[in-house]
Enzyme design. Structure first.
Site, PDB file in Angstrom:
ATOM      1  CG  ASP A  63      -1.768   1.236   1.299  1.00  0.00           C
ATOM      2  OD1 ASP A  63      -2.670   1.370   0.462  1.00  0.00           O
ATOM      3  OD2 ASP A  63      -1.522   2.083   2.182  1.00  0.00           O
ATOM      4  CE1 TYR A  68       0.802   7.655   3.354  1.00  0.00           C
ATOM      5  CE2 TYR A  68       1.227   5.516   2.353  1.00  0.00           C
ATOM      6  CZ  TYR A  68       0.401   6.373   3.059  1.00  0.00           C
ATOM      7  OH  TYR A  68      -0.829   5.927   3.468  1.00  0.00           O
ATOM      8  CE  LYS A  97      -3.667   4.830   0.595  1.00  0.00           C
ATOM      9  NZ  LYS A  97      -2.243   4.412   0.638  1.00  0.00           N
ATOM     10  CG  HIS A 128      -4.340   9.604   0.818  1.00  0.00           C
ATOM     11  ND1 HIS A 128      -2.976   9.557   0.690  1.00  0.00           N
ATOM     12  CD2 HIS A 128      -4.622   8.990   1.987  1.00  0.00           C
ATOM     13  CE1 HIS A 128      -2.454   8.935   1.735  1.00  0.00           C
ATOM     14  NE2 HIS A 128      -3.441   8.589   2.549  1.00  0.00           N
TER      15      HIS A 128
END
Length: 216
Positions: A63, A68, A97, A128
Site C-alpha cells: 500500500d 508518503y 493514492k 486519499h
C-alpha cells in the site's frame, strides 16, 4: 546463551494462504498487506528495504501513496524484484493514492506515481481523502488548517470523473476512495447514484451499506 542467528528460523508467509476479497471487477485483492506510511519518522530507504523483505517473505499487497514521499525508493525495489524474477507483476498488488493537492490533476498524479514506482499500471488507485485539504509535513494529528474545506459533492465528482478516466487509459485496474468518515458516508451515497457500477471497477476502503459495494 542466546541462539545463533544462523539457527534462527526464518518465518516465510505462504502467499497462497493470504485471504483475499474478490472485487466486482473479478480482481482478487489480498486483505493482508504492508503499509508504507512512515515518512514522518522513517527514511525512504528503510521503508524500501522493508518492502523488499516483506515481498521476499510472502507479502503480496503493498500500500503506497504519493504523499508518503518514498515511491521512488520503493520503485527501485519493485523493478529489481520483477526483473530478477522473484515475483511476476500479476502476483503483486500495488495500491497508490492521489493526494489532497492533486484533486484537479488526478491523471498527472497517477502518472507520476507510476513513473516513481516503475510500473505500467496500478492495481488500485484511491482518492486519499475526500476533501482537498493541506497537511504540512510532520504535523500533529490534531493540527487544523485555517484554509480547510468541507466535503463538497460537486467538487468530489469532478475528481471522481478523472479517476474513471484512469481506467479508460489503462493506467489503473480499480479505483476507489479512502478515509471516509461516518459523517461523510451518507453524503457519499450521492456519489453512488452517479457511478456506473456496470463497469465493475470500484473499490472503497471503508465498508458502506449501499447496494453491493463493500470494502475490507
Amino acid at each position: 546463551m542466546k541462539p545463533s542467528s544462523s539457527v534462527k528460523e526464518k518465518i516465510i508467509i505462504n502467499s497462497a494462504s493470504i485471504p483475499f476479497q474478490i472485487l466486482s471487477s473479478g480482481d482478487k485483492i489480498p486483505i493482508i498487506g504492508l503499509g508504507t506510511f512512515g515518512s514522518d519518522s522513517i527514511s525512504s530507504e528503510t521503508i524500501a528495504k522493508t518492502v523488499k523483505k516483506a515481498i521476499a517473505g510472502g507479502y503480496r499487497h503493498i500500500d503506497c501513496a504519493s504523499v508518503y514521499g518514498n515511491e521512488k525508493e520503493i520503485g527501485i525495489v519493485l523493478e529489481d524484484l520483477l526483473q530478477s524474477g522473484v515475483i511476476e507483476r500479476e502476483e503483486i498488488w500495488i495500491t497508490s493514492k492521489v493526494w489532497n493537492d492533486k484533486h484537479d490533476h488526478v491523471v498527472e498524479s497517477c502518472k507520476q506515481s507510476l513513473a516513481d514506482l516503475r510500473l505500467n499500471y496500478l492495481d488500485l488507485y484511491l482518492v486519499h481523502w475526500p476533501f482537498p485539504n493541506y497537511h504540512p509535513p510532520n504535523c500533529d494529528v490534531s493540527s487544523r488548517s485555517l484554509n480547510a474545506k468541507a466535503y463538497i459533492h460537486d467538487d468530489f465528482m469532478k475528481t471522481w470523473r478523472q479517476m474513471e478516466s484512469l481506467i479508460e487509459m489503462g493506467l489503473v485496474k480499480n479505483i476507489g476512495t479512502s478515509n471516509m468518515t461516518r459523517m461523510i458516508c451518507w453524503k457519499f451515497r450521492k456519489l453512488i447514484k452517479n457511478v456506473d457500477l456496470s463497469k465493475g471497477r470500484y473499490f472503497f476502503g471503508k465498508k458502506i451499506k449501499v447496494g453491493k459495494i463493500f470494502g475490507i
